[in-house]
Design a protein around this motif. Structure first.
Motif, PDB file in Angstrom:
ATOM      1  N   SER A 166      45.851  17.693  48.919  1.00  0.00           N
ATOM      2  CA  SER A 166      44.410  17.443  48.752  1.00  0.00           C
ATOM      3  C   SER A 166      43.748  16.791  49.968  1.00  0.00           C
ATOM      4  O   SER A 166      42.561  16.492  49.925  1.00  0.00           O
ATOM      5  N   LYS A 185      37.150  13.420  48.665  1.00  0.00           N
ATOM      6  CA  LYS A 185      37.883  14.217  49.655  1.00  0.00           C
ATOM      7  C   LYS A 185      38.039  13.380  50.922  1.00  0.00           C
ATOM      8  O   LYS A 185      37.045  12.909  51.494  1.00  0.00           O
ATOM      9  N   ARG A 206      45.036   9.787  46.067  1.00  0.00           N
ATOM     10  CA  ARG A 206      43.984  10.728  46.505  1.00  0.00           C
ATOM     11  C   ARG A 206      44.514  11.989  47.158  1.00  0.00           C
ATOM     12  O   ARG A 206      43.731  12.860  47.516  1.00  0.00           O
ATOM     13  N   THR A 207      45.817  12.078  47.361  1.00  0.00           N
ATOM     14  CA  THR A 207      46.296  13.097  48.300  1.00  0.00           C
ATOM     15  C   THR A 207      46.959  14.317  47.682  1.00  0.00           C
ATOM     16  O   THR A 207      47.187  15.300  48.384  1.00  0.00           O
ATOM     17  N   VAL A 236      42.242  16.718  53.743  1.00  0.00           N
ATOM     18  CA  VAL A 236      41.743  17.624  54.784  1.00  0.00           C
ATOM     19  C   VAL A 236      42.257  17.064  56.113  1.00  0.00           C
ATOM     20  O   VAL A 236      41.910  15.946  56.510  1.00  0.00           O
ATOM     21  N   ASP A 257      38.688  10.248  43.404  1.00  0.00           N
ATOM     22  CA  ASP A 257      38.539  11.713  43.393  1.00  0.00           C
ATOM     23  C   ASP A 257      37.723  12.237  44.578  1.00  0.00           C
ATOM     24  O   ASP A 257      37.195  13.341  44.547  1.00  0.00           O
ATOM     25  N   VAL A 311      33.649  16.798  53.341  1.00  0.00           N
ATOM     26  CA  VAL A 311      34.552  15.682  53.051  1.00  0.00           C
ATOM     27  C   VAL A 311      33.711  14.423  52.851  1.00  0.00           C
ATOM     28  O   VAL A 311      32.557  14.366  53.274  1.00  0.00           O
ATOM     29  N   ASP A 312      34.317  13.418  52.219  1.00  0.00           N
ATOM     30  CA  ASP A 312      33.577  12.202  51.873  1.00  0.00           C
ATOM     31  C   ASP A 312      33.940  11.011  52.763  1.00  0.00           C
ATOM     32  O   ASP A 312      33.093  10.204  53.105  1.00  0.00           O
ATOM     33  N   GLU A 321      35.035  22.201  55.708  1.00  0.00           N
ATOM     34  CA  GLU A 321      34.565  21.939  54.333  1.00  0.00           C
ATOM     35  C   GLU A 321      33.949  20.541  54.232  1.00  0.00           C
ATOM     36  O   GLU A 321      34.099  19.730  55.142  1.00  0.00           O
TER      37      GLU A 321
END
Ligand code: MLT
Length: 407
Positions: free
Chosen positions: A155, A124, A144-145, A157, A122, A176-177, A174
């Protein structure tokens, strides 16, 4: 009833390079008399460096004798190779990476695919566009997408790399991870400066994100001011994992050897917010799912770091860089805008046309295979990529035919 992983149904058509290979095979079946020059997939064409061949022979002889035979090796790689990597690729450049932070594997494609298993589904993910398709597809498979709408996964970026930003994406607006970066870049051949890369490392630190840095084309850097490793950047050891390969520098595409650096300081977080080091997680995964690269191949990779090996690898990469220079000169003279080919074996050309149409036109009229930019993402539309991996004579012939076809 057995259910499938439906994320696979979200993947777009077939894998880019398989798709191209099928198209080229169909063309050749229809036109058996036509000679096709392949400047598509970045597959090397020259023989292995002599030092690697000698090391392979010697290691195979060792395998033939009970006294020197080796069975399963350490999953992470033999110490002789991990130490040679740490010493030559990092410590010699003032970068403090230790041998036990290096994980030897059979390819950067596998490692850049597999690494995402360490992270939650879950998160980004930020992925450049255009991009080496493996980063995106493996995140699609993992779920994940989100769905694919209007040429993009909902989903993800996307980090647009265009002429406007000199093909170096800006930081995401934004949070992101997980961030994928590749420099020298595949497919655009663009490079990143230390200052630009510092911005990404600072962003990752601030956002508790991780950068997956693919440096498979590092050996083609000719500008000494450019970073060869992300660990040349302050703070990167806390937030970056780096991927390297022997495929493009020493011609191991068919021999298979690569490595991934997971620094012990590099960490992400569990659901309770506690910091978890990634090194033991990757080590656990590697030991469970991988049995190591064969002993002869690791000896061949070790030979790359001998004095003779360094000279032979330089000669090989210089050879391909001469091809790249020729492509830049010839295609540039035809009036096309291009980047890459100066610190990278890839040249990214603005074809001013639909990129699959351009691909078909080059194949049909010139008998030359390139890679259509659209296969690397929405921002690749209009572009084609030409690879410098072929003989100089073939690149000369390809350029002559393209000149004639476009005249
Ligand atoms: C490419 O052409 O982009 C690369 O050769 C693909 C790869 O290294 O897997």
């Amino acid at each position: 009833m057995l259910s499938i992983n439906e994320n696979f149904l979200k993947l777009q058509a077939s894998y880019l390079f398989s798709d191209i290979a099928k198209r080229v095979a169909a063309f050749q079946a229809k036109n058996p008399q036509r000679d096709v020059i392949k400047l598509g997939i970045g597959d090397v064409t020259r023989g292995l460096p002599q030092v690697c061949v000698s090391a392979l022979h010697k290691a195979v002889d060792e395998m033939a004798e009970d006294a020197t035979f080796r069975g399963y090796g350490p999953e992470q790689g033999y110490d002789f190779l991990r130490e040679a990597i740490a010493r030559n690729d990092f410590q010699a450049r003032g970068v403090d990476i230790c041998a036990d932070e290096v994980f030897v594997s059979d390819g950067a494609k596998c490692d850049t695919s597999n690494i995402q298993e360490l992270f939650s589904t879950d998160i980004k993910v930020a992925i450049p566009d255009p991009v080496y398709p493996v980063y995106l597809d493996t995140n699609v498979m993992a779920g994940r997408t989100g769905g694919f709408v209007d040429g993009r996964y909902q989903s993800v970026v996307y980090l647009d790399s265009t002429q406007k930003n000199n093909f170096v994406p800006a930081l995401p607006a934004e949070d992101v991870d997980l961030i994928y970066l590749c420099f020298p870049n595949n497919p655009t051949g663009s490079t990143i400066t230390k200052d630009e890369l510092q911005l990404w490392v600072d962003y990752a630190k601030q956002n508790k994100a991780i950068i997956l840095f693919d440096a498979a084309y590092e050996a083609f850097i000719r500008d000494d001011s450019l970073p060869r490793s992300i660990y040349e950047i302050d703070g990167a050891k806390d937030v970056a994992i780096e991927f390297r390969s022997f495929s493009k520098n020493a011609g191991f595409t068919g021999t298979r050897c690569a490595y991934t650096v997971v620094p012990k300081d590099c960490a992400a977080y569990d659901s309770g917010g506690a910091r978890q080091a990634l090194h033991p997680l990757w080590n656990r995964r590697h030991c469970t799912k991988f049995n190591g690269v064969s002993y002869p191949v690791q000896r061949a990779a070790e030979a790359v770091y001998s004095d003779a090996g360094k000279a032979q690898v330089r000669e090989l990469t210089d050879y391909y860089m001469r091809n790249a220079e020729l492509v830049r000169k010839e295609i540039g003279a035809l009036g096309y805008d291009l980047v890459g080919g100066e610190n990278s074996p890839y040249i990214w050309i603005d074809g001013k046309a639909n990129s699959w149409d351009f691909f078909d036109m080059l194949l049909n009229r010139a008998g030359v295979v390139c890679t259509p930019g659209a296969g690397f993402g929405k921002c690749g539309e209009g572009y084609i990529r030409i690879s410098a991996f072929n003989s100089y004579e073939n690149v000369e012939r390809a350029m002559r035919r393209i000149r004639e076809a476009l005249a």
